[in-house]
Design a protein around this motif. Structure first.
Motif, PDB file in Angstrom:
ATOM      1  N   TYR A 122      26.750 -70.218 -27.979  1.00  0.00           N
ATOM      2  CA  TYR A 122      25.546 -69.875 -28.738  1.00  0.00           C
ATOM      3  C   TYR A 122      24.416 -70.862 -28.429  1.00  0.00           C
ATOM      4  CZ  TYR A 122      22.208 -70.387 -32.455  1.00  0.00           C
ATOM      5  OH  TYR A 122      21.035 -70.567 -33.134  1.00  0.00           O
ATOM      6  N   GLU A 123      24.731 -72.149 -28.427  1.00  0.00           N
ATOM      7  CA  GLU A 123      23.701 -73.166 -28.183  1.00  0.00           C
ATOM      8  C   GLU A 123      23.086 -73.017 -26.794  1.00  0.00           C
ATOM      9  OE1 GLU A 123      25.819 -76.756 -29.046  1.00  0.00           O
ATOM     10  OE2 GLU A 123      25.680 -76.435 -31.208  1.00  0.00           O
ATOM     11  N   GLN A 124      23.901 -72.682 -25.814  1.00  0.00           N
ATOM     12  CA  GLN A 124      23.380 -72.477 -24.463  1.00  0.00           C
ATOM     13  C   GLN A 124      22.440 -71.277 -24.425  1.00  0.00           C
ATOM     14  OE1 GLN A 124      26.991 -72.158 -22.205  1.00  0.00           O
ATOM     15  NE2 GLN A 124      27.203 -74.372 -21.960  1.00  0.00           N
ATOM     16  N   LEU A 125      22.844 -70.193 -25.065  1.00  0.00           N
ATOM     17  CA  LEU A 125      22.002 -69.003 -25.082  1.00  0.00           C
ATOM     18  C   LEU A 125      20.738 -69.251 -25.901  1.00  0.00           C
ATOM     19  CD1 LEU A 125      21.748 -66.148 -24.035  1.00  0.00           C
ATOM     20  CD2 LEU A 125      22.986 -65.353 -26.059  1.00  0.00           C
ATOM     21  N   SER A 126      20.863 -70.006 -26.973  1.00  0.00           N
ATOM     22  CA  SER A 126      19.707 -70.347 -27.799  1.00  0.00           C
ATOM     23  C   SER A 126      18.701 -71.185 -27.007  1.00  0.00           C
ATOM     24  CB  SER A 126      20.168 -71.105 -29.046  1.00  0.00           C
ATOM     25  OG  SER A 126      19.079 -71.464 -29.849  1.00  0.00           O
ATOM     26  N   ALA A 127      19.210 -72.137 -26.235  1.00  0.00           N
ATOM     27  CA  ALA A 127      18.330 -72.968 -25.401  1.00  0.00           C
ATOM     28  C   ALA A 127      17.635 -72.107 -24.346  1.00  0.00           C
ATOM     29  CB  ALA A 127      19.127 -74.087 -24.740  1.00  0.00           C
ATOM     30  N   LEU A 128      18.369 -71.166 -23.766  1.00  0.00           N
ATOM     31  CA  LEU A 128      17.771 -70.257 -22.785  1.00  0.00           C
ATOM     32  C   LEU A 128      16.686 -69.413 -23.446  1.00  0.00           C
ATOM     33  CD1 LEU A 128      17.707 -69.023 -19.944  1.00  0.00           C
ATOM     34  CD2 LEU A 128      19.510 -67.439 -20.706  1.00  0.00           C
ATOM     35  N   HIS A 129      16.958 -68.923 -24.642  1.00  0.00           N
ATOM     36  CA  HIS A 129      15.970 -68.134 -25.385  1.00  0.00           C
ATOM     37  C   HIS A 129      14.699 -68.944 -25.622  1.00  0.00           C
ATOM     38  CE1 HIS A 129      14.109 -67.125 -29.312  1.00  0.00           C
ATOM     39  NE2 HIS A 129      14.051 -65.940 -28.738  1.00  0.00           N
ATOM     40  N   LEU A 146      19.742 -64.455 -11.783  1.00  0.00           N
ATOM     41  CA  LEU A 146      20.394 -65.702 -12.172  1.00  0.00           C
ATOM     42  C   LEU A 146      19.945 -66.848 -11.271  1.00  0.00           C
ATOM     43  CD1 LEU A 146      22.413 -67.233 -13.909  1.00  0.00           C
ATOM     44  CD2 LEU A 146      24.220 -66.464 -12.369  1.00  0.00           C
ATOM     45  N   ASP A 147      19.823 -66.568  -9.975  1.00  0.00           N
ATOM     46  CA  ASP A 147      19.372 -67.607  -9.042  1.00  0.00           C
ATOM     47  C   ASP A 147      17.965 -68.092  -9.394  1.00  0.00           C
ATOM     48  OD1 ASP A 147      21.733 -67.575  -7.631  1.00  0.00           O
ATOM     49  OD2 ASP A 147      21.000 -66.208  -6.077  1.00  0.00           O
ATOM     50  N   GLU A 148      17.083 -67.156  -9.710  1.00  0.00           N
ATOM     51  CA  GLU A 148      15.721 -67.531 -10.105  1.00  0.00           C
ATOM     52  C   GLU A 148      15.740 -68.368 -11.381  1.00  0.00           C
ATOM     53  OE1 GLU A 148      12.038 -64.879  -9.882  1.00  0.00           O
ATOM     54  OE2 GLU A 148      13.726 -63.466  -9.770  1.00  0.00           O
ATOM     55  N   THR A 149      16.556 -67.953 -12.329  1.00  0.00           N
ATOM     56  CA  THR A 149      16.656 -68.678 -13.597  1.00  0.00           C
ATOM     57  C   THR A 149      17.122 -70.103 -13.349  1.00  0.00           C
ATOM     58  OG1 THR A 149      17.189 -66.619 -14.734  1.00  0.00           O
ATOM     59  CG2 THR A 149      17.694 -68.661 -15.899  1.00  0.00           C
ATOM     60  N   THR A 150      18.139 -70.240 -12.516  1.00  0.00           N
ATOM     61  CA  THR A 150      18.668 -71.564 -12.197  1.00  0.00           C
ATOM     62  C   THR A 150      17.607 -72.410 -11.512  1.00  0.00           C
ATOM     63  OG1 THR A 150      20.882 -70.634 -11.975  1.00  0.00           O
ATOM     64  CG2 THR A 150      20.511 -72.788 -10.984  1.00  0.00           C
ATOM     65  N   GLU A 151      16.938 -71.828 -10.530  1.00  0.00           N
ATOM     66  CA  GLU A 151      15.909 -72.561  -9.786  1.00  0.00           C
ATOM     67  C   GLU A 151      14.754 -72.982 -10.696  1.00  0.00           C
ATOM     68  OE1 GLU A 151      12.659 -71.494  -6.386  1.00  0.00           O
ATOM     69  OE2 GLU A 151      14.696 -70.739  -6.076  1.00  0.00           O
ATOM     70  N   LEU A 152      14.257 -72.055 -11.497  1.00  0.00           N
ATOM     71  CA  LEU A 152      13.146 -72.377 -12.398  1.00  0.00           C
ATOM     72  C   LEU A 152      13.576 -73.375 -13.469  1.00  0.00           C
ATOM     73  CD1 LEU A 152      11.525 -68.861 -12.837  1.00  0.00           C
ATOM     74  CD2 LEU A 152      10.544 -70.828 -11.642  1.00  0.00           C
ATOM     75  N   GLY A 153      14.805 -73.248 -13.941  1.00  0.00           N
ATOM     76  CA  GLY A 153      15.319 -74.177 -14.943  1.00  0.00           C
ATOM     77  C   GLY A 153      15.423 -75.585 -14.397  1.00  0.00           C
ATOM     78  N   GLU A 154      15.890 -75.701 -13.156  1.00  0.00           N
ATOM     79  CA  GLU A 154      15.993 -77.027 -12.533  1.00  0.00           C
ATOM     80  C   GLU A 154      14.605 -77.624 -12.326  1.00  0.00           C
ATOM     81  OE1 GLU A 154      18.269 -76.217  -9.032  1.00  0.00           O
ATOM     82  OE2 GLU A 154      20.177 -76.266 -10.113  1.00  0.00           O
TER      83      GLU A 154
END
Length: 172
Positions: A122-129, A146-154
């Motif tokens: 839940y905490e991981q999904l909440s942080a993503l939200h 997912l790759d874009e999300t990972t790249e942008l998150g980094e």
């Protein structure tokens, strides 16, 4: 004469505050150790899954189906945990402490570790939200894969660290 002086006793409120600090510190230490142990168990379980997957002679739709069944079982367990919670805990998961976890555990028959696992998800999904909603509010592009999300998150994480460290890097 000083040697005969009676020891100084703190008022009970001062002692109470000091003991609260000690217990709070102890609680944090124990919680941290339990969290580390749980994280280690998850890592070991993941590693075991990867080993098992790598040792399969073939992976067909039957294997995929078995994997899906396992995932569905975990989702059902998570749903049962959430369904057993009082509304106040659903609305504010930060209120969930060890006592509440034990109560939930007794209600649904899942271990506190499973409850911790669900809360971590839940905490991981909440942080993503939160991250996505901030991007949307700023008019930034929402990742599509997912790759874009990972790249942008980094990238966002690195920028955040750089922003936090900027005061250290400024010349005197």
């Amino acid at each position: 004469m000083d040697a005969l002086r009676a020891p100084h006793f703190y008022p009970s409120s001062t002692m109470h505050v000091r003991s609260m600090g000690v217990f709070s510190s102890l609680k944090e230490t124990v919680s941290s150790k339990l969290e580390e142990r749980s994280q280690h168990k998850q890592e070991e379980a993941y590693k075991q899954q990867m080993v098992e997957l790598s040792q399969k002679d073939k992976f067909d739709l039957n294997g995929f189906y078995d994997h899906l069944k396992s995932a569905v079982q975990q989702m059902k367990a998570f749903m049962a945990i959430v369904e057993s919670m009082d509304p106040e805990y659903r609305e504010n998961p930060r209120l969930i402490n060890g006592k509440v976890k034990r109560q939930i555990s007794e209600k649904v028959g899942h271990s506190p570790e499973e409850i911790n696992n669900m809360l971590r998800n839940y905490e991981q999904l909440s942080a993503l939200h939160l991250w996505l909603s901030k991007r949307a509010a700023r008019g930034l592009r929402i990742p599509e894969t997912l790759d874009e999300t990972t790249e942008l998150g980094e990238t966002a994480s690195l920028l955040s660290v750089a922003r936090d460290m900027s005061h250290v890097l400024e010349p005197l």
